[in-house]
Design a protein around this motif. Structure first.
Motif, PDB file in Angstrom:
ATOM      1  N   THR A   1      -1.826 -33.541   0.846  1.00 57.26           N
ATOM      2  CA  THR A   1      -0.456 -34.060   0.883  1.00 57.26           C
ATOM      3  C   THR A   1       0.129 -33.965  -0.516  1.00 57.26           C
ATOM      4  O   THR A   1      -0.601 -34.038  -1.502  1.00 57.26           O
ATOM      5  N   TRP A   2       1.427 -33.809  -0.617  1.00 56.86           N
ATOM      6  CA  TRP A   2       2.100 -33.854  -1.912  1.00 56.86           C
ATOM      7  C   TRP A   2       3.536 -34.313  -1.723  1.00 56.86           C
ATOM      8  O   TRP A   2       4.117 -34.184  -0.642  1.00 56.86           O
ATOM      9  N   SER A   3       4.055 -34.859  -2.825  1.00 57.59           N
ATOM     10  CA  SER A   3       5.446 -35.299  -2.788  1.00 57.59           C
ATOM     11  C   SER A   3       6.025 -35.191  -4.192  1.00 57.59           C
ATOM     12  O   SER A   3       5.333 -35.415  -5.181  1.00 57.59           O
ATOM     13  N   VAL A   4       7.282 -34.802  -4.255  1.00 60.56           N
ATOM     14  CA  VAL A   4       8.015 -34.707  -5.516  1.00 60.56           C
ATOM     15  C   VAL A   4       9.354 -35.407  -5.308  1.00 60.56           C
ATOM     16  O   VAL A   4      10.081 -35.084  -4.363  1.00 60.56           O
ATOM     17  N   ALA A   5       9.651 -36.382  -6.218  1.00 63.67           N
ATOM     18  CA  ALA A   5      10.884 -37.155  -6.058  1.00 63.67           C
ATOM     19  C   ALA A   5      11.615 -37.257  -7.394  1.00 63.67           C
ATOM     20  O   ALA A   5      11.488 -38.260  -8.099  1.00 63.67           O
ATOM     21  N   PRO A   6      12.360 -36.204  -7.790  1.00 62.03           N
ATOM     22  CA  PRO A   6      13.154 -36.301  -9.016  1.00 62.03           C
ATOM     23  C   PRO A   6      14.395 -37.166  -8.783  1.00 62.03           C
ATOM     24  O   PRO A   6      14.897 -37.261  -7.654  1.00 62.03           O
ATOM     25  N   SER A   7      14.860 -37.796  -9.876  1.00 61.19           N
ATOM     26  CA  SER A   7      16.085 -38.604  -9.775  1.00 61.19           C
ATOM     27  C   SER A   7      16.857 -38.483 -11.073  1.00 61.19           C
ATOM     28  O   SER A   7      16.290 -38.208 -12.134  1.00 61.19           O
ATOM     29  N   ALA A   8      18.162 -38.657 -10.991  1.00 63.57           N
ATOM     30  CA  ALA A   8      19.034 -38.567 -12.170  1.00 63.57           C
ATOM     31  C   ALA A   8      20.019 -39.716 -12.140  1.00 63.57           C
ATOM     32  O   ALA A   8      20.487 -40.142 -11.078  1.00 63.57           O
ATOM     33  N   SER A   9      20.315 -40.198 -13.352  1.00 66.77           N
ATOM     34  CA  SER A   9      21.274 -41.297 -13.477  1.00 66.77           C
ATOM     35  C   SER A   9      22.234 -40.968 -14.611  1.00 66.77           C
ATOM     36  O   SER A   9      21.804 -40.678 -15.732  1.00 66.77           O
ATOM     37  N   LEU A  10      23.544 -40.990 -14.309  1.00 67.88           N
ATOM     38  CA  LEU A  10      24.562 -40.663 -15.303  1.00 67.88           C
ATOM     39  C   LEU A  10      25.445 -41.878 -15.527  1.00 67.88           C
ATOM     40  O   LEU A  10      26.038 -42.396 -14.576  1.00 67.88           O
ATOM     41  N   PRO A  11      25.513 -42.373 -16.767  1.00 69.28           N
ATOM     42  CA  PRO A  11      26.391 -43.525 -17.015  1.00 69.28           C
ATOM     43  C   PRO A  11      27.863 -43.137 -16.854  1.00 69.28           C
ATOM     44  O   PRO A  11      28.313 -42.128 -17.399  1.00 69.28           O
ATOM     45  N   ILE A  12      28.579 -43.922 -16.090  1.00 68.74           N
ATOM     46  CA  ILE A  12      30.009 -43.671 -15.873  1.00 68.74           C
ATOM     47  C   ILE A  12      30.850 -44.755 -16.546  1.00 68.74           C
ATOM     48  O   ILE A  12      31.777 -44.472 -17.292  1.00 68.74           O
ATOM     49  N   PHE A  13      30.502 -46.008 -16.290  1.00 66.16           N
ATOM     50  CA  PHE A  13      31.219 -47.112 -16.912  1.00 66.16           C
ATOM     51  C   PHE A  13      30.206 -48.184 -17.297  1.00 66.16           C
ATOM     52  O   PHE A  13      29.478 -48.696 -16.436  1.00 66.16           O
ATOM     53  N   ASP A  14      30.123 -48.477 -18.592  1.00 69.70           N
ATOM     54  CA  ASP A  14      29.185 -49.498 -19.057  1.00 69.70           C
ATOM     55  C   ASP A  14      29.865 -50.528 -19.962  1.00 69.70           C
ATOM     56  O   ASP A  14      29.196 -51.244 -20.718  1.00 69.70           O
ATOM     57  N   ALA A  15      31.185 -50.591 -19.894  1.00 65.67           N
ATOM     58  CA  ALA A  15      31.976 -51.563 -20.657  1.00 65.67           C
ATOM     59  C   ALA A  15      31.751 -51.422 -22.168  1.00 65.67           C
ATOM     60  O   ALA A  15      31.832 -52.393 -22.910  1.00 65.67           O
ATOM     61  N   GLY A  16      31.438 -50.220 -22.641  1.00 62.96           N
ATOM     62  CA  GLY A  16      31.274 -49.980 -24.071  1.00 62.96           C
ATOM     63  C   GLY A  16      29.885 -50.276 -24.612  1.00 62.96           C
ATOM     64  O   GLY A  16      29.689 -50.307 -25.828  1.00 62.96           O
ATOM     65  N   ARG A  17      28.899 -50.498 -23.719  1.00 61.46           N
ATOM     66  CA  ARG A  17      27.553 -50.848 -24.184  1.00 61.46           C
ATOM     67  C   ARG A  17      26.948 -49.712 -25.004  1.00 61.46           C
ATOM     68  O   ARG A  17      26.411 -49.938 -26.099  1.00 61.46           O
ATOM     69  N   ASN A  18      26.986 -48.493 -24.484  1.00 63.52           N
ATOM     70  CA  ASN A  18      26.384 -47.374 -25.213  1.00 63.52           C
ATOM     71  C   ASN A  18      27.121 -47.091 -26.519  1.00 63.52           C
ATOM     72  O   ASN A  18      26.499 -46.777 -27.544  1.00 63.52           O
ATOM     73  N   ALA A  19      28.456 -47.214 -26.500  1.00 63.68           N
ATOM     74  CA  ALA A  19      29.222 -47.012 -27.735  1.00 63.68           C
ATOM     75  C   ALA A  19      28.866 -48.072 -28.771  1.00 63.68           C
ATOM     76  O   ALA A  19      28.741 -47.784 -29.969  1.00 63.68           O
ATOM     77  N   GLY A  20      28.687 -49.306 -28.308  1.00 62.26           N
ATOM     78  CA  GLY A  20      28.278 -50.365 -29.228  1.00 62.26           C
ATOM     79  C   GLY A  20      26.905 -50.128 -29.801  1.00 62.26           C
ATOM     80  O   GLY A  20      26.674 -50.360 -31.004  1.00 62.26           O
ATOM     81  N   ASN A  21      25.966 -49.674 -28.968  1.00 61.72           N
ATOM     82  CA  ASN A  21      24.614 -49.380 -29.456  1.00 61.72           C
ATOM     83  C   ASN A  21      24.630 -48.253 -30.479  1.00 61.72           C
ATOM     84  O   ASN A  21      23.890 -48.291 -31.476  1.00 61.72           O
ATOM     85  N   LEU A  22      25.474 -47.242 -30.243  1.00 58.90           N
ATOM     86  CA  LEU A  22      25.569 -46.138 -31.199  1.00 58.90           C
ATOM     87  C   LEU A  22      26.152 -46.624 -32.523  1.00 58.90           C
ATOM     88  O   LEU A  22      25.642 -46.272 -33.604  1.00 58.90           O
ATOM     89  N   ARG A  23      27.197 -47.431 -32.445  1.00 59.36           N
ATOM     90  CA  ARG A  23      27.789 -47.936 -33.695  1.00 59.36           C
ATOM     91  C   ARG A  23      26.799 -48.813 -34.447  1.00 59.36           C
ATOM     92  O   ARG A  23      26.730 -48.784 -35.686  1.00 59.36           O
ATOM     93  N   TYR A  24      26.028 -49.596 -33.703  1.00 58.51           N
ATOM     94  CA  TYR A  24      25.008 -50.441 -34.344  1.00 58.51           C
ATOM     95  C   TYR A  24      23.968 -49.575 -35.053  1.00 58.51           C
ATOM     96  O   TYR A  24      23.560 -49.878 -36.183  1.00 58.51           O
ATOM     97  N   ALA A  25      23.542 -48.497 -34.386  1.00 56.95           N
ATOM     98  CA  ALA A  25      22.548 -47.609 -34.996  1.00 56.95           C
ATOM     99  C   ALA A  25      23.108 -46.946 -36.251  1.00 56.95           C
ATOM    100  O   ALA A  25      22.406 -46.809 -37.261  1.00 56.95           O
ATOM    101  N   GLU A  26      24.370 -46.552 -36.211  1.00 52.71           N
ATOM    102  CA  GLU A  26      24.979 -45.922 -37.383  1.00 52.71           C
ATOM    103  C   GLU A  26      25.139 -46.925 -38.531  1.00 52.71           C
ATOM    104  O   GLU A  26      24.893 -46.592 -39.698  1.00 52.71           O
ATOM    105  N   ALA A  27      25.538 -48.153 -38.194  1.00 57.93           N
ATOM    106  CA  ALA A  27      25.670 -49.174 -39.230  1.00 57.93           C
ATOM    107  C   ALA A  27      24.312 -49.516 -39.840  1.00 57.93           C
ATOM    108  O   ALA A  27      24.199 -49.755 -41.048  1.00 57.93           O
ATOM    109  N   THR A  28      23.278 -49.528 -39.004  1.00 56.60           N
ATOM    110  CA  THR A  28      21.925 -49.785 -39.510  1.00 56.60           C
ATOM    111  C   THR A  28      21.494 -48.684 -40.461  1.00 56.60           C
ATOM    112  O   THR A  28      20.889 -48.946 -41.510  1.00 56.60           O
ATOM    113  N   ARG A  29      21.813 -47.430 -40.101  1.00 61.57           N
ATOM    114  CA  ARG A  29      21.509 -46.312 -40.990  1.00 61.57           C
ATOM    115  C   ARG A  29      22.226 -46.461 -42.327  1.00 61.57           C
ATOM    116  O   ARG A  29      21.638 -46.252 -43.393  1.00 61.57           O
ATOM    117  N   ASP A  30      23.508 -46.853 -42.287  1.00 58.36           N
ATOM    118  CA  ASP A  30      24.263 -47.045 -43.530  1.00 58.36           C
ATOM    119  C   ASP A  30      23.642 -48.148 -44.378  1.00 58.36           C
ATOM    120  O   ASP A  30      23.569 -48.035 -45.617  1.00 58.36           O
TER     121      ASP A  30
END
Length: 475
Positions: free
Chosen positions: A347-376
């Motif tokens: 027996t075998w099974s393969v179950a790929p899945s994909a998830s694309l962020p559409i609306f996260d209320a700015g969470r990913n943008a905030g995380n990116l800005r935090y990472a950039e500020a931490t780098r600075d």
């Protein structure tokens, strides 16, 4: 080859060849002058030969007793143990994060026993599975579960950040050792100087005691005045106060040394006074370029923190893109345990899945800005660490440039004060000068001896500080 295996190997190769969204790292320019302060007394070859960072502490420190205390501290100091434990913590976290790059394989087996009122009917109306309608199902499989295919480098950048944290922890441990070696040497030299100061105070107190006894005898004979007696007593009381204070300082010096060593330092390893030949090599660098500061562990740790912050930006950028994961399994199943691995049971099974962020209320943008500020912030921290190191070396070199002149002047002052005291005493006994001249000369001689001892301590601690500031004490 099995289709599931082909598909799994293909996505594994694709993930390993995925893109990296972290900014390209470039080491910041050193925010200090190109060369360390120097007096030009050494050539480039001599300066290279005298690089203190390349001199092992066991070679730099020349006193066997001091070397014994340093070895004791390296084996027992609790701060060093904490730093080593932090390294092991960072190493473990890096291993955990690195494991996310490759899929985690797991094996599973199961057995299901089922009874149904409806048996599977065979040909001729008979119950194929038996009149009871019982069914036994056995299975075994090997597979991966929810493995993230790292097409955009999120997992790899998080792994790189964890690796840099591990490297930084190693450098922090090295910095702790460099600081410990310097602190032990400084505390040992301070104890040596205070013990010699205490011996000097005892010797001077005995001399002042003799002077006081002589003055009191002269007062009783009507030769000396009460003023002379009180001034002699003042000098004697000052020596007694110095003995009490220095006795306390010596005890506190021993306590500090025991704390740094992490154990009680035996008397055989303690100094009686300042060694006449000093405690370090008389080989110091000059005219060194500023980039030698990059060998300091604290600067290396700050740079690893900066590289890790740079990698976190890549992970934050990858969060804007689809997350692809894979669950796959390869196994066998049968209605009987004896047929579990028979032909045709695969027996075998393969179950790929994909998830694309559409609306996260700015969470990913905030995380990116935090990472950039931490780098600075890490850039500023790195530059400040370099500037602090430059200042420490420059201060040590500034002291080094004048300490020999100060030693010569202080030695001459001591010698002249001693000569003045001897002459004043002889002139007093000859009846030429008053007693107060002798007493003042005696006080000046005592102060000059104390000043010379203090200057010798400054010279030794300056050599130790320069050794530490240039990154020595690790080897």
């Amino acid at each position: 080859m099995n289709p599931a295996r082909n598909w799994t190997l293909s996505v594994l190769a694709l993930s390993l060849a995925g893109c990296n969204m972290a900014p390209r790292y470039e080491r910041p320019a050193l925010p200090v002058p190109a060369a360390l302060p120097g007096d030009g007394a050494q050539t480039g070859a001599q300066a290279q030969e005298a690089a203190l960072a390349d001199t092992a502490w066991a070679d730099f420190f020349t006193d066997d007793r001091l070397r014994g205390v340093i070895r004791l501290a390296l084996a027992n100091n609790r701060d060093l143990r904490i730093a080593l434990a932090n390294v092991e913590q960072a190493r473990a976290q890096y291993r955990v994060r690195r494991a996310d790059i490759l899929p985690s394989l797991s094996a599973s087996g199961s057995a299901t026993y089922q009874k149904s009122p409806f048996a599977t009917m065979g040909a001729g109306g008979g119950a194929a599975g038996g009149a009871s309608g019982r069914t036994d199902i056995y299975s075994a499989s090997l597979g991966v579960s929810a493995w993230e295919i790292d097409l955009f480098g999120r997992v790899r950048n998080l792994t790189r950040a964890a690796q840099e944290q591990f490297f930084a922890a190693q450098e922090n441990r090295n910095a702790a050792q460099v600081a410990l070696v310097a602190e032990i040497a400084g505390a040992w030299a301070t104890l040596a100087a205070d013990r010699e100061q205490l011996a000097l105070a005892h010797k001077t107190e005995a001399t002042f005691r003799q002077t006081l006894d002589l003055t009191e005898a002269r007062f009783r004979s009507g030769i000396a005045s009460e003023l002379e007696v009180r001034q002699a007593r003042t000098s004697h009381d000052q020596a007694r106060a110095d003995i009490a204070q220095l006795t306390t300082q010596v005890a506190q010096d021993r306590n500090a040394l025991n704390l740094l060593a992490g154990a009680t330092v035996e008397e055989a390893l303690l100094p009686d006074g300042m060694p006449a030949q000093g405690i370090t090599l008389d080989r110091l660098p000059a005219d060194l370029p500023s980039h030698v500061l990059l060998r300091r562990p604290d600067i290396a740790a700050a740079e690893h923190q900066l590289i890790g912050a740079n990698a976190n930006i890549g992970a934050a950028r990858a969060a804007f893109f689809p997350t692809i994961s894979l669950t796959a399994a390869l196994g066998t199943m049968s209605l009987g345990l004896s047929n579990l691995f028979a032909g045709g049971s695969e027996t075998w099974s393969v179950a790929p899945s994909a998830s694309l962020p559409i609306f996260d209320a700015g969470r990913n943008a905030g995380n990116l800005r935090y990472a950039e500020a931490t780098r600075d912030a890490m850039v500023a921290t790195y530059e400040k660490t370099v500037q602090t190191a430059f200042r420490e070396v420059a201060d040590a070199l500034a002291r080094r440039g004048t300490i020999d002149d100060q030693m010569a002047a202080q030695t001459s002052l001591r010698d002249n004060a001693e000569g003045a005291y001897r002459l004043a005493e002889a002139r007093f006994r000859a009846g030429i000068d008053p007693f107060l001249t002798t007493l003042d000369s005696q006080r000046s001689y005592y102060a000059a001896q104390q000043g010379l001892l203090a200057t010798r301590l400054v010279r030794e601690t300056n050599a130790v500080e320069l050794y530490r500031a240039l990154g020595g004490g690790l080897k």
